[in-house]
Design a protein around this motif. Structure first.
Motif, PDB file in Angstrom:
ATOM      1  N   VAL A   1      -5.130  17.563  -6.712  1.00 38.77           N
ATOM      2  CA  VAL A   1      -5.164  17.147  -5.684  1.00 38.77           C
ATOM      3  C   VAL A   1      -4.565  15.646  -5.711  1.00 38.77           C
ATOM      4  N   PRO A   2      -3.543  15.107  -4.825  1.00 38.89           N
ATOM      5  CA  PRO A   2      -2.932  13.853  -5.309  1.00 38.89           C
ATOM      6  C   PRO A   2      -4.017  12.812  -5.386  1.00 38.89           C
ATOM      7  N   LEU A   3      -3.715  12.004  -6.503  1.00 39.20           N
ATOM      8  CA  LEU A   3      -4.569  10.810  -6.641  1.00 39.20           C
ATOM      9  C   LEU A   3      -4.905   9.868  -5.511  1.00 39.20           C
ATOM     10  N   ILE A   4      -3.739   9.693  -4.813  1.00 40.14           N
ATOM     11  CA  ILE A   4      -3.758   8.788  -3.652  1.00 40.14           C
ATOM     12  C   ILE A   4      -4.868   9.305  -2.684  1.00 40.14           C
ATOM     13  N   VAL A   5      -4.925  10.678  -2.423  1.00 41.00           N
ATOM     14  CA  VAL A   5      -5.626  11.339  -1.178  1.00 41.00           C
ATOM     15  C   VAL A   5      -7.123  11.123  -2.149  1.00 41.00           C
ATOM     16  N   VAL A   6      -7.297  11.209  -3.267  1.00 38.70           N
ATOM     17  CA  VAL A   6      -8.851  11.130  -3.905  1.00 38.70           C
ATOM     18  C   VAL A   6      -9.169   9.503  -3.692  1.00 38.70           C
ATOM     19  N   MET A   7      -8.331   8.676  -3.850  1.00 38.43           N
ATOM     20  CA  MET A   7      -8.478   7.359  -3.733  1.00 38.43           C
ATOM     21  C   MET A   7      -8.797   6.944  -2.252  1.00 38.43           C
ATOM     22  N   LEU A   8      -8.244   7.430  -1.140  1.00 40.30           N
ATOM     23  CA  LEU A   8      -8.388   7.371   0.058  1.00 40.30           C
ATOM     24  C   LEU A   8      -9.432   7.777   0.502  1.00 40.30           C
ATOM     25  N   VAL A   9     -10.077   8.866   0.177  1.00 40.91           N
ATOM     26  CA  VAL A   9     -11.406   9.610   0.606  1.00 40.91           C
ATOM     27  C   VAL A   9     -12.424   8.650   0.031  1.00 40.91           C
ATOM     28  N   ALA A  10     -12.303   8.235  -1.419  1.00 41.50           N
ATOM     29  CA  ALA A  10     -13.385   7.310  -1.897  1.00 41.50           C
ATOM     30  C   ALA A  10     -13.393   5.961  -1.009  1.00 41.50           C
TER      31      ALA A  10
ATOM     32  N   VAL B   1       0.642  -1.097  -0.138  1.00 41.65           N
ATOM     33  CA  VAL B   1       0.088  -0.247   0.063  1.00 41.65           C
ATOM     34  C   VAL B   1       0.762   1.149  -0.078  1.00 41.65           C
ATOM     35  N   LEU B   2       1.886   1.329   1.064  1.00 42.69           N
ATOM     36  CA  LEU B   2       2.974   2.327   0.798  1.00 42.69           C
ATOM     37  C   LEU B   2       3.525   2.741  -0.554  1.00 42.69           C
ATOM     38  N   LEU B   3       3.970   1.814  -1.129  1.00 44.16           N
ATOM     39  CA  LEU B   3       4.508   1.538  -2.396  1.00 44.16           C
ATOM     40  C   LEU B   3       3.443   2.299  -3.647  1.00 44.16           C
ATOM     41  N   PHE B   4       2.253   1.576  -3.477  1.00 45.17           N
ATOM     42  CA  PHE B   4       1.144   2.154  -4.476  1.00 45.17           C
ATOM     43  C   PHE B   4       0.920   3.697  -4.130  1.00 45.17           C
TER      44      PHE B   4
ATOM     45  N   LYS C   1       3.558   5.706  -5.767  1.00 45.76           N
ATOM     46  CA  LYS C   1       3.672   6.042  -7.104  1.00 45.76           C
ATOM     47  C   LYS C   1       2.436   6.725  -7.717  1.00 45.76           C
ATOM     48  N   ASN C   2       1.568   7.004  -6.856  1.00 44.55           N
ATOM     49  CA  ASN C   2       0.337   7.685  -7.376  1.00 44.55           C
ATOM     50  C   ASN C   2       0.218   9.026  -6.739  1.00 44.55           C
ATOM     51  N   THR C   3       1.214   9.927  -6.952  1.00 44.53           N
ATOM     52  CA  THR C   3       1.099  11.217  -6.276  1.00 44.53           C
ATOM     53  C   THR C   3       0.785  12.198  -7.216  1.00 44.53           C
ATOM     54  N   ALA C   4       0.525  11.812  -8.456  1.00 44.99           N
ATOM     55  CA  ALA C   4       0.283  12.738  -9.407  1.00 44.99           C
ATOM     56  C   ALA C   4      -0.867  13.406  -9.187  1.00 44.99           C
ATOM     57  N   PRO C   5      -0.830  14.990  -9.447  1.00 46.68           N
ATOM     58  CA  PRO C   5      -2.118  15.542  -9.040  1.00 46.68           C
ATOM     59  C   PRO C   5      -3.128  15.565 -10.157  1.00 46.68           C
TER      60      PRO C   5
END
Length: 107
Positions: free
Chosen positions: A40-49, A16-19, A22-26
């Protein structure tokens, strides 16, 4: 067995950390009526979802459990009433002689 579980947790955490790294693109997130958030960083959007889905799933499960608990309590009350009614309607139990209850037939 405990060590195996901790190793598995560590492996999942590293994946999960590596994922996440790798998904920090805005990305731009659009909402209704033209509202949105940009960069917004993609990982933040995925975490919120993920968290919103988890909360929704727990809410649905909690509502189902409350419904089952109410039904169980209703059935317990109904059983207690039925047992009380049966105890009142039956006379005091007298010992039965087996031959009286089921006469023996000759073979």
């Amino acid at each position: 067995m405990r060590y195996l579980v901790w190793i598995l947790r560590l492996v999942i955490f590293v994946i999960v950390l590596l994922f996440a790294l790798k998904n920090t693109a805005p990305v731009d997130v659009g909402f209704f009526a033209g509202h949105g958030v940009q960069q917004v960083p993609l990982i933040v959007v995925m975490l919120v979802a993920f968290l919103l889905g988890l909360i929704f799933g727990l809410l649905v499960a909690a509502l189902a459990m409350l419904k089952r608990r109410r039904e169980i309590n209703r059935l317990r009350r109904e059983l207690a009433r039925a047992q009380a009614a049966a105890a009142q309607s039956l006379p005091a139990a007298q010992p039965m002689i087996p031959e009286v209850a089921a006469p023996l037939a000759p073979l």
